[in-house]
Design a protein around this motif. Structure first.
Motif, PDB file in Angstrom:
ATOM      1  N   SER A 138       0.826  -1.213   0.000  1.00  0.00           N
ATOM      2  CA  SER A 138       0.000   0.000   0.000  1.00  0.00           C
ATOM      3  C   SER A 138       0.858   1.262   0.000  1.00  0.00           C
ATOM      4  CB  SER A 138      -0.947   0.006   1.208  1.00  0.00           C
ATOM      5  OG  SER A 138      -1.992  -0.909   1.009  1.00  0.00           O
ATOM      6  N   VAL A 139       2.063   1.169   0.535  1.00  0.00           N
ATOM      7  CA  VAL A 139       3.004   2.291   0.428  1.00  0.00           C
ATOM      8  C   VAL A 139       3.305   2.538  -1.046  1.00  0.00           C
ATOM      9  CG1 VAL A 139       5.264   3.189   1.069  1.00  0.00           C
ATOM     10  CG2 VAL A 139       4.019   1.729   2.678  1.00  0.00           C
ATOM     11  N   VAL A 140       3.607   1.465  -1.762  1.00  0.00           N
ATOM     12  CA  VAL A 140       3.913   1.580  -3.194  1.00  0.00           C
ATOM     13  C   VAL A 140       2.732   2.176  -3.945  1.00  0.00           C
ATOM     14  CG1 VAL A 140       4.503   0.294  -5.291  1.00  0.00           C
ATOM     15  CG2 VAL A 140       5.506  -0.380  -3.082  1.00  0.00           C
ATOM     16  N   MET A 141       1.529   1.648  -3.688  1.00  0.00           N
ATOM     17  CA  MET A 141       0.352   2.043  -4.462  1.00  0.00           C
ATOM     18  C   MET A 141      -0.071   3.487  -4.207  1.00  0.00           C
ATOM     19  SD  MET A 141      -0.206  -0.575  -6.285  1.00  0.00           S
ATOM     20  CE  MET A 141       0.341  -2.282  -6.306  1.00  0.00           C
ATOM     21  N   ASN A 142       0.221   4.014  -3.030  1.00  0.00           N
ATOM     22  CA  ASN A 142      -0.070   5.414  -2.726  1.00  0.00           C
ATOM     23  C   ASN A 142       1.027   6.341  -3.223  1.00  0.00           C
ATOM     24  OD1 ASN A 142      -2.524   6.115  -0.736  1.00  0.00           O
ATOM     25  ND2 ASN A 142      -1.820   4.044  -0.293  1.00  0.00           N
ATOM     26  N   VAL A 143       2.265   5.970  -2.971  1.00  0.00           N
ATOM     27  CA  VAL A 143       3.377   6.880  -3.226  1.00  0.00           C
ATOM     28  C   VAL A 143       3.680   7.026  -4.719  1.00  0.00           C
ATOM     29  CG1 VAL A 143       5.859   7.241  -2.897  1.00  0.00           C
ATOM     30  CG2 VAL A 143       4.434   6.570  -0.954  1.00  0.00           C
ATOM     31  N   VAL A 144       3.706   5.917  -5.451  1.00  0.00           N
ATOM     32  CA  VAL A 144       4.117   5.986  -6.862  1.00  0.00           C
ATOM     33  C   VAL A 144       3.247   6.941  -7.681  1.00  0.00           C
ATOM     34  CG1 VAL A 144       4.299   4.671  -9.014  1.00  0.00           C
ATOM     35  CG2 VAL A 144       5.345   3.793  -6.920  1.00  0.00           C
ATOM     36  N   PRO A 145       1.912   6.843  -7.638  1.00  0.00           N
ATOM     37  CA  PRO A 145       1.134   7.798  -8.445  1.00  0.00           C
ATOM     38  C   PRO A 145       1.295   9.244  -7.990  1.00  0.00           C
ATOM     39  CG  PRO A 145      -0.325   6.460  -7.088  1.00  0.00           C
ATOM     40  CD  PRO A 145       1.029   5.844  -7.006  1.00  0.00           C
ATOM     41  N   ALA A 146       1.479   9.460  -6.682  1.00  0.00           N
ATOM     42  CA  ALA A 146       1.716  10.824  -6.195  1.00  0.00           C
ATOM     43  C   ALA A 146       3.024  11.369  -6.745  1.00  0.00           C
ATOM     44  CB  ALA A 146       1.716  10.843  -4.669  1.00  0.00           C
TER      45      ALA A 146
END
Length: 448
Positions: A138-146
């Motif tokens: 979930s860190v990946v999924m939130n941070v990457v698009p931001a």
């Protein structure tokens, strides 16, 4: 094990009323968390600290995780997990980089132009849950698009853990470090959402006796947008702060629906239903099929596989709950109608010619096409995003993407001739709405 819902011979005018769904009382949760949110709005981190002690059983004096802790967590991360996270990040970047939007420049008339530019949010708060499981994905999924959207300031909020002396789970910290995020706060639940929205109380605002000396001056800047999944209390807090900041969605328990015909392998389908049930006792697992034989085989296979899984009681509770079912339909056309009415967070289409059926689906958070695209692939390494709409919200909402972190701003440019040409229409409409000053603002420029 799963209850059956036979729609094959039924004429149902409103499928949404009969399809399985978990009952989540967000309003009751809102009443419960409102005092916490109000306290954080008034007293900042002091109120967060009190709530954290009460709900999580840890006293976190300093909420921001030191940079050295992030570095140590990454250094100590299991090499296989690091390699998997690195690959997950790489694939997510490939997909999300293609979601960037360009400025649109339109000449409406000679001398009259409207442009739309896409501006990233300046600061966002990304919530990473930490309840029954650990979610570095979930860190990946939130941070990457931001990051791909060009967000300037990113803060991650994630619950403190007793077993790690009030710090978040080391794997979460390692994922943040791997992504270059160094602003991480040990705060979870409703109080974390409120802290992201309202920020921290400043020393000059503190009244005597309100907080401990150690609680003053943390300087946590409020965000413009809060994203990320969480439990019903996180959802309720998002609802309460959405007039102050933007939110991505009100997330509910996870869901999987599988649209399958008799070509599907019951072993695969059962495994996929169990994989979502593993998340939470309220997780929904729904099979929609026109094959009674497949339904029987999947039910038998579910019972066999559940006995072999680690979280047996959690999985069994989810699969036997009112939110899970085997839904029998007369044919795949009716199955498609059921799929669109259910609007699943995750939808698997395991049929002959699966791509053609998947392309006809209107309502789903993410669609997994064919026998070799299980939801678990999307959870980690497909390149897609796993922060998706739940609770029928896929009828009107999309999953998290680069667009979630962008806002469109119009630029209107008209020269004098173009304004004079359209002035009569503007004045006529202003008069029709009894807003003559609107018309006057044009007339004063054009002499009308």
């Amino acid at each position: 094990m799963l209850r059956r819902l036979d729609l094959a011979g039924a004429e149902v005018t409103d499928l949404r009323r009969v399809l399985p769904r978990a009952r989540i009382d967000v309003r009751a949760a809102t009443d419960a968390v409102a005092p916490v949110v109000d306290a954080v709005a008034e007293r900042g981190y002091a109120a967060v600290r009190e709530a954290t002690l009460r709900f999580d059983g840890v006293d976190v004096i300093e909420p921001r995780v030191p940079h050295d802790d992030l570095a140590r967590a990454l250094e100590a991360l299991d090499p296989d997990v690091r390699a998997a996270l690195t690959e997950s990040i790489r694939r997510a970047r490939i997909v999300h980089a293609q979601q960037r939007r360009e400025t649109v420049d339109v000449q409406v008339v000679p001398g009259g132009r409207v442009s739309e530019k896409w501006v990233p949010m300046r600061r966002v708060g990304l919530y990473v849950p930490g309840g029954l499981a650990v979610y570095p994905s979930s860190v990946v999924m939130n941070v990457v698009p931001a990051q791909e959207a060009g967000v300037e300031s990113i803060a991650v909020f994630t619950p403190p853990q007793k077993e790690f002396d009030g710090r978040p789970h080391p794997t979460i910290l390692a994922a943040c470090a791997l992504l270059g995020v160094d602003e991480v706060y040990a705060a979870g639940g409703a109080q974390a959402i409120a802290l992201a929205a309202y920020g921290d109380v400043q020393a000059g605002d503190v009244r005597a006796g309100d907080v401990h000396a150690g609680d003053v001056g943390h300087g946590i800047e409020p965000v413009d947008l809060v994203t990320g999944p969480g439990n019903v209390y996180v959802t309720a807090a998002k609802r309460l702060v959405r007039s102050v900041v933007g939110i991505d969605a009100e997330a509910g328990p996870t869901e999987i629906a599988v649209l399958a015909d008799d070509s599907a392998d019951p072993v695969h389908v059962a495994a996929d239903l169990i994989s979502q049930a593993e998340h939470d006792t309220l997780a929904a697992s729904v099979l929609i099929t026109d094959s009674a034989e497949l339904a029987d085989a999947v039910d038998d296979e579910v019972q066999r596989q559940v006995a072999l899984t680690k979280h047996v009681e959690r999985v069994r509770t989810a699969l036997t709950g009112e939110q899970s079912a085997l839904v029998l339909v007369r044919d795949l056309e009716q199955g498609l109608a059921v799929v669109d009415a259910y609007a699943a967070e995750h939808l698997e289409v395991i049929t002959r010619d699966a791509r053609s059926w998947a392309e006809r689906v209107r309502n789903a958070g993410c669609i997994f096409v064919g026998a070799n695209a299980p939801v678990s692939l999307g959870d980690y390494c497909a390149g897609s995003n796993h922060v998706l709409p739940t609770g029928c919200a896929a009828r009107h909402s999309s999953g998290l993407s680069v667009q979630s972190f962008l806002k469109g701003v119009h630029l209107v440019e008209y020269d004098h001739a173009a304004l004079a040409e359209v002035a009569p229409h503007v004045i006529a409409l202003a008069d029709a709405e009894d807003l003559p000053a609107h018309g006057a603002a044009v007339a004063v420029r054009t002499g009308r």
